[in-house]
Design a protein around this motif. Structure first.
Motif, PDB file in Angstrom:
ATOM      1  N   GLY A 139      40.915  28.939  38.898  1.00 48.02           N
ATOM      2  CA  GLY A 139      41.519  29.675  37.584  1.00 48.02           C
ATOM      3  C   GLY A 139      40.583  29.559  36.596  1.00 48.02           C
ATOM      4  N   LYS A 141      42.214  31.158  32.429  1.00 43.19           N
ATOM      5  CA  LYS A 141      43.318  31.835  31.536  1.00 43.19           C
ATOM      6  C   LYS A 141      42.857  31.552  29.980  1.00 43.19           C
ATOM      7  CE  LYS A 141      47.064  31.267  34.660  1.00 43.19           C
ATOM      8  NZ  LYS A 141      48.151  30.573  34.720  1.00 43.19           N
ATOM      9  N   PHE A 326      44.356  37.020  29.421  1.00 46.15           N
ATOM     10  CA  PHE A 326      43.583  37.899  31.086  1.00 46.15           C
ATOM     11  C   PHE A 326      43.691  35.703  31.760  1.00 46.15           C
ATOM     12  CE2 PHE A 326      39.219  37.524  32.305  1.00 46.15           C
ATOM     13  CZ  PHE A 326      39.255  38.662  33.277  1.00 46.15           C
ATOM     14  N   ALA A 328      41.428  35.144  34.580  1.00 51.06           N
ATOM     15  CA  ALA A 328      40.408  34.974  36.412  1.00 51.06           C
ATOM     16  C   ALA A 328      40.577  34.313  37.016  1.00 51.06           C
ATOM     17  CB  ALA A 328      39.546  35.979  35.845  1.00 51.06           C
ATOM     18  N   ASN A 343      39.227  36.523  45.731  1.00 54.41           N
ATOM     19  CA  ASN A 343      39.271  36.574  43.480  1.00 54.41           C
ATOM     20  C   ASN A 343      40.176  37.788  43.354  1.00 54.41           C
ATOM     21  OD1 ASN A 343      36.779  35.331  44.037  1.00 54.41           O
ATOM     22  ND2 ASN A 343      35.273  37.105  43.455  1.00 54.41           N
ATOM     23  N   ARG A 344      41.008  36.953  42.058  1.00 51.55           N
ATOM     24  CA  ARG A 344      41.596  38.295  41.372  1.00 51.55           C
ATOM     25  C   ARG A 344      41.607  37.722  39.471  1.00 51.55           C
ATOM     26  NH1 ARG A 344      44.110  34.118  39.425  1.00 51.55           N
ATOM     27  NH2 ARG A 344      44.101  31.947  40.410  1.00 51.55           N
ATOM     28  N   TRP A 345      42.347  39.105  39.051  1.00 54.14           N
ATOM     29  CA  TRP A 345      42.604  39.265  38.246  1.00 54.14           C
ATOM     30  C   TRP A 345      43.438  40.168  36.868  1.00 54.14           C
ATOM     31  CZ3 TRP A 345      41.434  43.826  34.830  1.00 54.14           C
ATOM     32  CH2 TRP A 345      41.192  44.599  35.366  1.00 54.14           C
TER      33      TRP A 345
END
Length: 472
Positions: A139, A141, A326, A328, A343-345
């Motif tokens: 990820g 950040k 933010f 992701a 996937n993530r955000w």
């Protein structure tokens, strides 16, 4: 839509931060002593013939046109331990500025992890055992701390002011080291000069003793004359060790000032028997240029600027802290990393606020009192700079007058001693008259040599008060 709202909120906060800075903006107070007309005008002692109102040049010690002194000052500026400490303090202050400038704003973090494990089925409300899997998480950040009311800006202002104060402190150390080298050089040469005068007096009195012994042997004097002459000779010899001790102390000080052990004192100075002299009036400028030039004045002014900025830092504690973020990434089975299912955000915002109490307001009053104290210290440094310069100018002028009078007295004493010696040898004057003339001449020579040393020391003191060499 939620993402658009978050972005709109972030833009609004950024716009607010751009126009909101709590605490006073620094400006030099109008009633500060540095702005007084009498502080910025000509010096009262600048009309003496030994000084001029021309601006003081950088490297004031070069006015002596003494290669040995020039070399010693350059060695000290390169190796003096006090300067190394001041330079390290400046480097530390500059690093703090970089840290303050980097506070807030955008921060980016990257993470990656891989795991071969069996997860607990019950944590997912499953009764069966889960298989062993290869899991992963990667990820990115990004966060942004909104300087809502200028807390970070004021902190950076304070750090920059502190660094500029440290820079002025380094300049002050350079001025002090250059003056210390010049003073030690003057002391070594002046004591060498006084030692040479004392030795010359001893030689003359030894010759006088020999002449008196010859006259007594020839039946033209009394044995008491020999005793008195020998006592005067021994008294003059007793002054020699003191001059030698002070000369050695000055040589050892020169060694340590230039970053060397005492045993490595400068051999070129050991034979010096005359203090350095100036061939022109000392340029002193005026009060305005003095206060701009003196590093301690600049240091105190920058300290005041830093104290003013800290009022804003303390005031900002009354307001919320806002951080936008933010993130992701991809989390799941190692084989699925990067696939849509893993996937993530997300967008985030964090507002933290400690409800202000008496403690926060007390800290504001503390910083305000600190700024008042910094202004008082600044005024004190300005007044001290002016006082030191005026005092040094007056002392230099008075010691020059005294030196001229002592030269005249020495010349008259030498003439009187020559006349009485001739009369005594001709049998027309008692020995005690000649002995008194010798004592008077010895005292006059010693007083003039001491006065020459004091005049040279006064020059260095005046140069130190003028603070020249590292203007900004």
């Amino acid at each position: 839509m939620n993402a658009l709202r978050a972005l709109a909120l972030a833009g609004s906060l950024l716009a607010l931060a751009a126009c909101s800075t709590v605490g006073p903006n620094y400006e030099l107070p109008a009633d500060a002593k540095i702005n007084a007309p009498t502080a910025r005008g000509p010096f009262m002692g600048a009309n003496a013939p030994a000084v001029s109102q021309a601006p003081l040049p950088a490297g004031w010690w070069k006015l002596y046109d003494d290669p040995v002194l020039n070399d010693l000052v350059q060695q000290a500026l390169a190796a003096n331990t006090d300067l190394r400490v001041a330079a390290a303090n400046l480097a530390r202050a500059q690093a703090i500025v970089s840290e303050a400038d980097d506070a807030g704003g955008f921060k980016t973090g990257v993470s990656a992890a891989a795991l071969h494990s069996r997860e607990s089925g019950e944590q997912y409300l499953l009764s069966e055992q889960l298989p062993v899997e290869n899991l992963a998480d990667v990820g990115v950040k990004v966060s942004y701390q909104v300087d809502l009311v200028g807390r970070l800006k004021r902190a950076a202002e304070a750090a920059r002011a502190d660094a500029e104060a440290s820079e002025a402190a380094l300049d002050l150390a350079r001025v002090s080291v250059a003056a210390d080298v010049a003073r030690a050089y003057v002391d070594a040469c002046a004591n060498g000069h006084e030692l040479a005068v004392a030795r010359h007096t001893v030689d003359l009195q030894a010759k006088s003793l020999a002449a008196t012994q010859a006259l007594v042997k020839a039946g033209r004097g009394a044995v008491m004359d020999v005793t008195r002459s020998r006592a005067l000779l021994d008294q003059s010899r007793a002054a020699l060790p003191g001059f030698e001790s002070r000369r050695r102390a000055a040589l050892y000080k020169l060694a340590t000032l230039t970053g060397k052990p005492p045993a490595e004192f400068p051999k070129a100075v050991e034979a010096c028997v005359a203090p350095p002299t100036l061939k022109q009036p000392i340029p002193v400028g005026d009060g305005a240029t003095l206060l701009k030039r003196r590093p301690d004045v600049r240091q105190a002014e920058r300290t005041l600027a830093g104290a003013t900025a800290r009022i804003g830092v303390a005031t900002a504690a009354l307001y919320p802290n806002v951080t936008l973020g933010f993130g992701a990434g991809s989390t799941g089975l190692l084989a699925d990393i990067g696939q849509p299912a893993a996937n993530r955000w997300g967008l985030s915002s964090l507002i933290s606020w400690t409800i202000p109490g008496q403690g926060e307001r007390a800290r504001i009053r503390q910083t305000e009192a600190g700024a008042d104290a910094a202004l008082a210290r600044f005024d004190g440094v300005v007044l001290t700079a002016l006082r030191e310069t005026e005092t040094s100018l007056d002392a230099y002028a008075q010691d020059l007058r005294r030196n001229a009078a002592l030269k005249a007295a020495r010349d008259q004493a030498a003439l009187a001693e020559t006349q009485t010696r001739a009369l005594y040898r001709a049998g027309r004057s008692p020995y005690l008259v000649g002995l008194d003339a010798q004592r008077t001449l010895a005292s006059a020579e010693a007083a003039l040599a001491a006065s020459d040393s004091q005049v040279a020391a006064d020059q260095v003191t005046l140069f130190l008060a003028l603070g020249g060499g590292w203007e900004r």
